[in-house]
Design a protein around this motif. Structure first.
Motif, PDB file in Angstrom:
ATOM      1  N   LEU A   1      69.168  23.886   6.706  1.00 48.37           N
ATOM      2  CA  LEU A   1      67.990  24.009   5.847  1.00 48.37           C
ATOM      3  C   LEU A   1      68.343  23.677   4.403  1.00 48.37           C
ATOM      4  O   LEU A   1      69.330  24.178   3.858  1.00 48.37           O
ATOM      5  N   THR A   2      67.532  22.823   3.776  1.00 46.71           N
ATOM      6  CA  THR A   2      67.782  22.438   2.386  1.00 46.71           C
ATOM      7  C   THR A   2      67.251  23.500   1.435  1.00 46.71           C
ATOM      8  O   THR A   2      66.483  24.391   1.820  1.00 46.71           O
ATOM      9  N   ALA A   3      67.643  23.381   0.164  1.00 51.36           N
ATOM     10  CA  ALA A   3      67.202  24.346  -0.846  1.00 51.36           C
ATOM     11  C   ALA A   3      65.684  24.367  -0.983  1.00 51.36           C
ATOM     12  O   ALA A   3      65.081  25.414  -1.252  1.00 51.36           O
ATOM     13  N   ALA A   4      65.045  23.203  -0.782  1.00 50.99           N
ATOM     14  CA  ALA A   4      63.589  23.132  -0.910  1.00 50.99           C
ATOM     15  C   ALA A   4      62.872  23.949   0.159  1.00 50.99           C
ATOM     16  O   ALA A   4      61.710  24.327  -0.011  1.00 50.99           O
ATOM     17  N   GLY A   5      63.560  24.244   1.266  1.00 57.78           N
ATOM     18  CA  GLY A   5      62.917  24.983   2.337  1.00 57.78           C
ATOM     19  C   GLY A   5      62.971  26.483   2.189  1.00 57.78           C
ATOM     20  O   GLY A   5      62.288  27.205   2.933  1.00 57.78           O
ATOM     21  N   PHE A   6      63.727  26.980   1.231  1.00 59.13           N
ATOM     22  CA  PHE A   6      63.880  28.430   1.114  1.00 59.13           C
ATOM     23  C   PHE A   6      62.620  29.114   0.576  1.00 59.13           C
ATOM     24  O   PHE A   6      62.312  30.232   0.993  1.00 59.13           O
ATOM     25  N   VAL A   7      61.903  28.472  -0.335  1.00 62.02           N
ATOM     26  CA  VAL A   7      60.700  29.118  -0.871  1.00 62.02           C
ATOM     27  C   VAL A   7      59.626  29.281   0.206  1.00 62.02           C
ATOM     28  O   VAL A   7      59.071  30.382   0.362  1.00 62.02           O
ATOM     29  N   PRO A   8      59.282  28.230   0.989  1.00 61.45           N
ATOM     30  CA  PRO A   8      58.313  28.453   2.069  1.00 61.45           C
ATOM     31  C   PRO A   8      58.774  29.498   3.079  1.00 61.45           C
ATOM     32  O   PRO A   8      57.964  30.284   3.584  1.00 61.45           O
ATOM     33  N   LEU A   9      60.071  29.506   3.373  1.00 64.19           N
ATOM     34  CA  LEU A   9      60.593  30.498   4.310  1.00 64.19           C
ATOM     35  C   LEU A   9      60.460  31.903   3.730  1.00 64.19           C
ATOM     36  O   LEU A   9      60.039  32.842   4.426  1.00 64.19           O
ATOM     37  N   ALA A  10      60.810  32.062   2.459  1.00 67.29           N
ATOM     38  CA  ALA A  10      60.669  33.359   1.799  1.00 67.29           C
ATOM     39  C   ALA A  10      59.201  33.780   1.734  1.00 67.29           C
ATOM     40  O   ALA A  10      58.879  34.965   1.882  1.00 67.29           O
ATOM     41  N   PHE A  11      58.311  32.824   1.508  1.00 64.01           N
ATOM     42  CA  PHE A  11      56.875  33.119   1.470  1.00 64.01           C
ATOM     43  C   PHE A  11      56.405  33.680   2.806  1.00 64.01           C
ATOM     44  O   PHE A  11      55.668  34.676   2.850  1.00 64.01           O
ATOM     45  N   ALA A  12      56.828  33.062   3.904  1.00 64.37           N
ATOM     46  CA  ALA A  12      56.428  33.544   5.224  1.00 64.37           C
ATOM     47  C   ALA A  12      56.934  34.960   5.473  1.00 64.37           C
ATOM     48  O   ALA A  12      56.183  35.827   5.956  1.00 64.37           O
ATOM     49  N   GLY A  13      58.195  35.217   5.132  1.00 66.38           N
ATOM     50  CA  GLY A  13      58.738  36.553   5.327  1.00 66.38           C
ATOM     51  C   GLY A  13      58.059  37.595   4.460  1.00 66.38           C
ATOM     52  O   GLY A  13      57.730  38.701   4.920  1.00 66.38           O
ATOM     53  N   GLY A  14      57.807  37.256   3.197  1.00 61.94           N
ATOM     54  CA  GLY A  14      57.132  38.193   2.302  1.00 61.94           C
ATOM     55  C   GLY A  14      55.709  38.484   2.735  1.00 61.94           C
ATOM     56  O   GLY A  14      55.231  39.624   2.645  1.00 61.94           O
ATOM     57  N   LEU A  15      55.014  37.441   3.212  1.00 64.97           N
ATOM     58  CA  LEU A  15      53.626  37.625   3.651  1.00 64.97           C
ATOM     59  C   LEU A  15      53.557  38.531   4.877  1.00 64.97           C
ATOM     60  O   LEU A  15      52.702  39.428   4.949  1.00 64.97           O
ATOM     61  N   LEU A  16      54.440  38.325   5.840  1.00 59.82           N
ATOM     62  CA  LEU A  16      54.440  39.174   7.032  1.00 59.82           C
ATOM     63  C   LEU A  16      54.711  40.632   6.670  1.00 59.82           C
ATOM     64  O   LEU A  16      54.067  41.543   7.204  1.00 59.82           O
ATOM     65  N   ALA A  17      55.656  40.863   5.763  1.00 62.56           N
ATOM     66  CA  ALA A  17      55.954  42.230   5.354  1.00 62.56           C
ATOM     67  C   ALA A  17      54.763  42.870   4.649  1.00 62.56           C
ATOM     68  O   ALA A  17      54.438  44.039   4.893  1.00 62.56           O
ATOM     69  N   ALA A  18      54.100  42.115   3.758  1.00 68.96           N
ATOM     70  CA  ALA A  18      52.945  42.651   3.044  1.00 68.96           C
ATOM     71  C   ALA A  18      51.794  42.972   3.995  1.00 68.96           C
ATOM     72  O   ALA A  18      51.134  44.015   3.870  1.00 68.96           O
ATOM     73  N   MET A  19      51.551  42.070   4.968  1.00 65.09           N
ATOM     74  CA  MET A  19      50.477  42.320   5.929  1.00 65.09           C
ATOM     75  C   MET A  19      50.784  43.543   6.780  1.00 65.09           C
ATOM     76  O   MET A  19      49.881  44.321   7.115  1.00 65.09           O
ATOM     77  N   LEU A  20      52.049  43.724   7.137  1.00 64.06           N
ATOM     78  CA  LEU A  20      52.422  44.905   7.918  1.00 64.06           C
ATOM     79  C   LEU A  20      52.193  46.177   7.115  1.00 64.06           C
ATOM     80  O   LEU A  20      51.653  47.173   7.634  1.00 64.06           O
ATOM     81  N   ALA A  21      52.585  46.171   5.838  1.00 62.43           N
ATOM     82  CA  ALA A  21      52.384  47.348   4.994  1.00 62.43           C
ATOM     83  C   ALA A  21      50.901  47.659   4.823  1.00 62.43           C
ATOM     84  O   ALA A  21      50.482  48.823   4.915  1.00 62.43           O
ATOM     85  N   LEU A  22      50.104  46.627   4.596  1.00 65.98           N
ATOM     86  CA  LEU A  22      48.662  46.832   4.446  1.00 65.98           C
ATOM     87  C   LEU A  22      48.041  47.350   5.742  1.00 65.98           C
ATOM     88  O   LEU A  22      47.166  48.218   5.724  1.00 65.98           O
ATOM     89  N   GLY A  23      48.492  46.822   6.883  1.00 64.83           N
ATOM     90  CA  GLY A  23      47.959  47.275   8.162  1.00 64.83           C
ATOM     91  C   GLY A  23      48.268  48.737   8.432  1.00 64.83           C
ATOM     92  O   GLY A  23      47.416  49.495   8.893  1.00 64.83           O
ATOM     93  N   ILE A  24      49.498  49.149   8.131  1.00 65.09           N
ATOM     94  CA  ILE A  24      49.873  50.553   8.320  1.00 65.09           C
ATOM     95  C   ILE A  24      49.048  51.453   7.410  1.00 65.09           C
ATOM     96  O   ILE A  24      48.537  52.496   7.834  1.00 65.09           O
TER      97      ILE A  24
END
Length: 338
Positions: free
Chosen positions: A121-144
């Motif tokens: 994975l190139t450096a350019a791919g880390f931001v989209p990957l981090a976005f996906a992980g952060g979004l899933l965590a936020a949605m889980l927290a909001l759901g709980i």
């Protein structure tokens, strides 16, 4: 009329002074970041080298080591500050923060997964990957939080629980894949040490683009902050706009985490400070949060170099020492209000 009354304070002179002082603090902090380190450089000399680099060793230090580091700190601080302001506005929750909601922990876990399982994975791919992980965590927290009754304190507790769970996942990966995960520790250290121009170029488009979009959406955030019923009465599709602003807040936090790692409380403290200076109008609150967030992280990095010089303290530790008491005081204040 309701919106106009809410956005009327404080006076224009106070708001203007707040922006001038925030900008001056940021610029002074950037010069201090160029001047202080393992080898100090006089302020005037550092500023002169910034404007006119030469072939000296000091010029090499300023342009190769310290300037990209300072710019990374400013970009990450601005992104985290505005992310917190957006999330607080759209959730109408004064405790909302990328760290407290688990966004930063989720982004960090996603980056670690990318390093371990996607070595190409190139450096350019880390931001989209981090976005996906952060979004899933936020949605889980909001759901709980919605499942047990959404209140500011319950949302914060749900976010802390999610962050702890995700953090355990990160530590598990580090143990199971120690050799592969070692290369990710640099990116997830909660520090801006050793950041280079490559880090600046990888994060700048995401943060600067996200800030421009956030400023353009400031009026919509003002309306959403009034509540869903009033927003619908004003002709706003609250569900769609809430999703858009939330995604933008997560993106800004993820971009910051991708280059400096999780640094908590910036997104909590900065919006409250900005709100106290310019009021609740997000057309002013968001730009001031960007300036204050950038200045806070730049100055924290300067302090991190000096606390135990020549060794460096991770900037996340200093921010945490300042932010944790603020969070406790704010939570107690909200509890009394309830």
């Amino acid at each position: 009329m309701i919106l106009a009354r809410r956005l009327a304070r404080p006076r224009a002179a106070v708001r203007g002074l707040a922006f001038i002082l925030a900008l001056a603090s940021l610029l002074l902090g950037l010069v201090a970041a160029l001047a202080f380190g393992a080898t100090d450089i006089e302020f005037s000399r550092a500023f002169a080298l910034l404007l006119a680099p030469d072939d000296s060793a000091q010029s090499l230090i300023v342009w190769t080591l310290r300037l990209p580091r300072a710019l990374v700190a400013a970009l990450a601080g601005a992104g985290l500050g505005v992310s917190g302001a957006l999330l607080q506005g759209v959730t109408r929750n004064p405790l909302a923060d990328p760290g407290i909601l688990g966004v930063e922990a989720g982004a960090a876990l996603a980056i670690l997964i990318g390093v371990v399982f996607l070595p190409g994975l190139t450096a350019a791919g880390f931001v989209p990957l981090a976005f996906a992980g952060g979004l899933l965590a936020a949605m889980l927290a909001l759901g709980i939080a919605r499942g047990v009754g959404l209140t500011p304190l319950r949302l914060a507790l749900a976010g802390v629980a999610v962050a702890s769970l995700v953090g355990a996942g990160s530590r598990t990966l580090q143990i199971l894949f120690e050799e592969r995960a070692t290369s990710a520790l640099f990116s997830l250290s909660g520090s801006v040490a050793n950041r280079t121009w490559a880090h600046v170029s990888s994060v700048a488009p995401w943060v600067l683009g996200g800030l421009l979009v956030a400023f353009a959406l400031a009026r919509r955030v003002n309306i959403l902050a009034l509540g869903e019923d009033l927003a619908r009465g004003l002709g706003v599709n609250s569900a769609r706009e809430t999703l858009l602003v939330t995604l933008l807040g997560v993106l800004l936090a993820a971009a910051a985490v991708s280059v400096v790692g999780p640094i908590g409380f910036v997104g909590l403290v900065v919006p409250h400070a900005a709100r106290g200076l310019v009021g609740v109008d997000h057309r002013l609150l968001l730009p001031l949060s960007a300036l204050l967030g950038a200045a806070l992280l730049v100055w924290a990095d300067v302090a991190a170099r000096l606390v135990a010089r020549p060794a460096e303290t991770p900037v996340g530790i200093l921010i945490g020492a300042f932010g944790a008491p603020f969070f406790v005081l704010l939570a107690r204040r909200l509890k009394r209000a309830e």
